[in-house]
Write an enzyme that holds these catalytic residues in place. Sequence first.
Site, PDB file in Angstrom:
ATOM      1  N   ASN A 687       0.761  -1.241   0.000  1.00 48.03           N
ATOM      2  CA  ASN A 687       0.000   0.000   0.000  1.00 48.03           C
ATOM      3  C   ASN A 687       0.796   1.299   0.000  1.00 48.03           C
ATOM      4  O   ASN A 687       0.248   2.340  -0.309  1.00 48.03           O
ATOM      5  CB  ASN A 687      -0.940   0.038   1.206  1.00 48.03           C
ATOM      6  CG  ASN A 687      -1.938  -1.086   1.193  1.00 48.03           C
ATOM      7  OD1 ASN A 687      -2.657  -1.272   0.232  1.00 48.03           O
ATOM      8  ND2 ASN A 687      -1.953  -1.860   2.254  1.00 48.03           N
ATOM      9  N   TYR A 688       2.061   1.264   0.384  1.00 51.92           N
ATOM     10  CA  TYR A 688       2.772   2.511   0.589  1.00 51.92           C
ATOM     11  C   TYR A 688       3.993   2.726  -0.287  1.00 51.92           C
ATOM     12  O   TYR A 688       4.334   3.853  -0.613  1.00 51.92           O
ATOM     13  CB  TYR A 688       3.182   2.647   2.058  1.00 51.92           C
ATOM     14  CG  TYR A 688       2.019   2.933   2.952  1.00 51.92           C
ATOM     15  CD1 TYR A 688       1.500   4.215   3.037  1.00 51.92           C
ATOM     16  CD2 TYR A 688       1.419   1.927   3.692  1.00 51.92           C
ATOM     17  CE1 TYR A 688       0.426   4.496   3.842  1.00 51.92           C
ATOM     18  CE2 TYR A 688       0.329   2.192   4.504  1.00 51.92           C
ATOM     19  CZ  TYR A 688      -0.161   3.477   4.579  1.00 51.92           C
ATOM     20  OH  TYR A 688      -1.230   3.752   5.370  1.00 51.92           O
ATOM     21  N   ILE A 689       4.684   1.667  -0.593  1.00 54.78           N
ATOM     22  CA  ILE A 689       5.891   1.822  -1.395  1.00 54.78           C
ATOM     23  C   ILE A 689       5.506   1.816  -2.870  1.00 54.78           C
ATOM     24  O   ILE A 689       4.942   0.830  -3.353  1.00 54.78           O
ATOM     25  CB  ILE A 689       6.899   0.693  -1.093  1.00 54.78           C
ATOM     26  CG1 ILE A 689       7.352   0.794   0.360  1.00 54.78           C
ATOM     27  CG2 ILE A 689       8.078   0.759  -2.046  1.00 54.78           C
ATOM     28  CD1 ILE A 689       8.120  -0.410   0.845  1.00 54.78           C
TER      29      ILE A 689
END
Length: 730
Positions: A687-689
Amino acid sequence: MDIDEDDEDDIVITKRKRTSNGTAAGSKRAKKVKEEPKSARVPKTPKTPKSAAVSKAPKTPKTPKTPKTPKAAKTPSDKVKEETPKEETPDDMGYKWWEAEENDGEQKWETLDHNGVIFPPEYEPLPLHVKLFYNGKPVNLPKEAEEVAGFFGAMLETEHAKNPVFQANFFADFLQVLKECGGCGVEIKEFSKCDFTKMYAHFELLREEKKNMTKDEKKRLKAEKEAFEEPYKTCLLNGRKELVGNFRIEPPGLFRGRGAHPKTGKLKRRVPPESVTLNLGQGAKIPDPPPGHQWGEIRHDNTVTWLAMWKENIADSFKYVRFAASSSIKGQSDFKKFETARNLRNHIEEIRKDYTKLLKSDIMQNRQMATATYLIDIFALRAGGEKGDDEADTVGCCSLRYEHITLKPPNKVIFDFLGKDSIRFYQEVEVDHQVFKNLRIFKKDPKQPGDDLFDRITPSLLNRQFQNYMKGLTAKVFRTYNASKTMQDQIDLIPNEGTVAEKVVKFNAANRTVAILCNHQRTVSRTHNTSVQKINDKLKELIWNKIRLKKMILELEPKLKKKDPKYFNELDDLSKEDEAHIHKIIIERQKEQAFKKLQRDNEKLKAEKMPLLSEDSIKEKLEKIDELKEEYALELKTGKPEIKKSTTVEKLKQQIETIANRISTTTFQLKDKEDNSEVSLGTSKMNYIDPRLTVMFSKKFDVPIEKLFTKTLREKFKWAIESTDADWRF
DNA sequence: CAGCGTACTTAGCACGTACTTT
DNA sequence: AAAGTACGTGCTAAGTACGCTG
């Protein structure tokens, strides 16, 4: 001491008052006794914050670049656009949206066809001999009530079933269902008189049976399931085949809330087709509802991306059936998300400059705004929207309360609160001086435990401010931005050398930095402690072995000690007790192995109908082991291990070398295991990288993408894999 | 604006399976 | 070959965000 009591920075004009419930809302939590968080994990070692002003982002023109679709090749995109609704080949799932024209706007699709949803199977009553017992007697429950009792029975050995709130909620709903279906002849009043053990045993039996099915049976069942699900797995979006995510309606059961959830244990009711709304394209064929039923509603709303929806009875909110993560719709919005985050690099410098200035604002609201932004930016806090009394008491930035931070002059702050999913956020950090002062003000006098720290701002206020800097900027974007930025920085530090395995380890370490930033945790596995213990034992034994070999060297050539004292300075590292313990372990293990071998041999013989061996057969072996035991005992006394005649210093050194290597790899493995035991890497990877970072790493460092993304992630991030090259930067 | 309704992303856990180790 | 462990996936809970309404 009275720090800065006279500091004019501390004087803040309180301009606007929060209308209705300023303090009232805050103090409603105050009454709450602060129970020790159940999922409280061991605090991490203190961390120092990265300094706020280290952005290297160039101050670039403010005109936000409209996210360009990641074109692998900017080729005949016009062509693609022209041939929109063609219905000849609806079957290709290989649509590459990232090579087509971008699609921005309210409308999410042109046409949408799907086959509806799968409902869980009807309840099958238990066999007659399996009953709930009340007050020691079996009870004949109507099937509706039996189902609910069974939900609890199946969970009897879980932590949930021991939770009083869970029990109470379950029991109340169970009685309600029982009443609804006319009772059972026996007055059931007390939970404590209910005995679910017979039910539990039955479910255990079923589990066991399932486990013991033959391979073929399992295979057949799986194939049947596949075939049944087939029509629901995909749908047609704009005439193209796309995967559906969760096409099954959630089955009834007991609500398993996380943390101290007031509603945990309540009955999640069965969802009838009548309460399911389908969303389809205008003119699409409406799938048949299950026999004897009707759909609740049919909609044709092309501004949303869900295929079906129903209302759930726990929080009275909606559940949706959506596209799979690998679908074009999700892919596009994921891409957009990362482009927005990436765009923040063009604004972050100004934002940081502004909030640093506003930390000293005369207006309280602005000060809170600036301070909150600082926390969101530096510590990756979530926005922290308000929550109700009927939810678990968890917080984010804007909902932080008095008791969640401790201030230690001159500028240390200890955060301790439960965040999303009741995961504990514990950090001891140093903050900007003005931030420290502000936090002290936000905790000042009339405020007390239970009161909001940020009583003049809300996430929507914050977000409105953010939009002024950049379209699409909201609090959560900071998390994405800082996570991906951190990953880029970490990758930049990795030298392009070593084996693939080594590079993967480095990549994971970078990934871990991000996960720690985002506070992504997992519970340490049940077996973690024992397996660490095992590795430690192994390590001790290796060290012992090494020392022992060195002692042998000295026996052969005592004068070496003076020549190279460093090499021999670990000789006394092990205590006699440790040594004895290791001896014991080795002896026991050898004996065990001998017996196991005997057993194995006997089983073989049994199969061949040959006479079995008795324990006498390994007598010789055991005697040898006993000899070894004595040898060790002697060695412990004298401190001088026995030496084989053929041994030379050279050979010993060689052996030591090998062992030293094993020690270092094992130590490394152990550390890795420990470091990772409570950090979850998956969430940040998913979800973030920015996946383009991972793809860039894969190409630049020559690591197959399979080592970095699982199959599902490769499908989800296909757009990144096919459009990114080795010099891409976030 | 608060407060609600709606829609979408993010999150950890349970469980089955694949892979290692013994 | 069994046992133990790690990994991958499905499930669904728990967040954020935003528009509408009164």
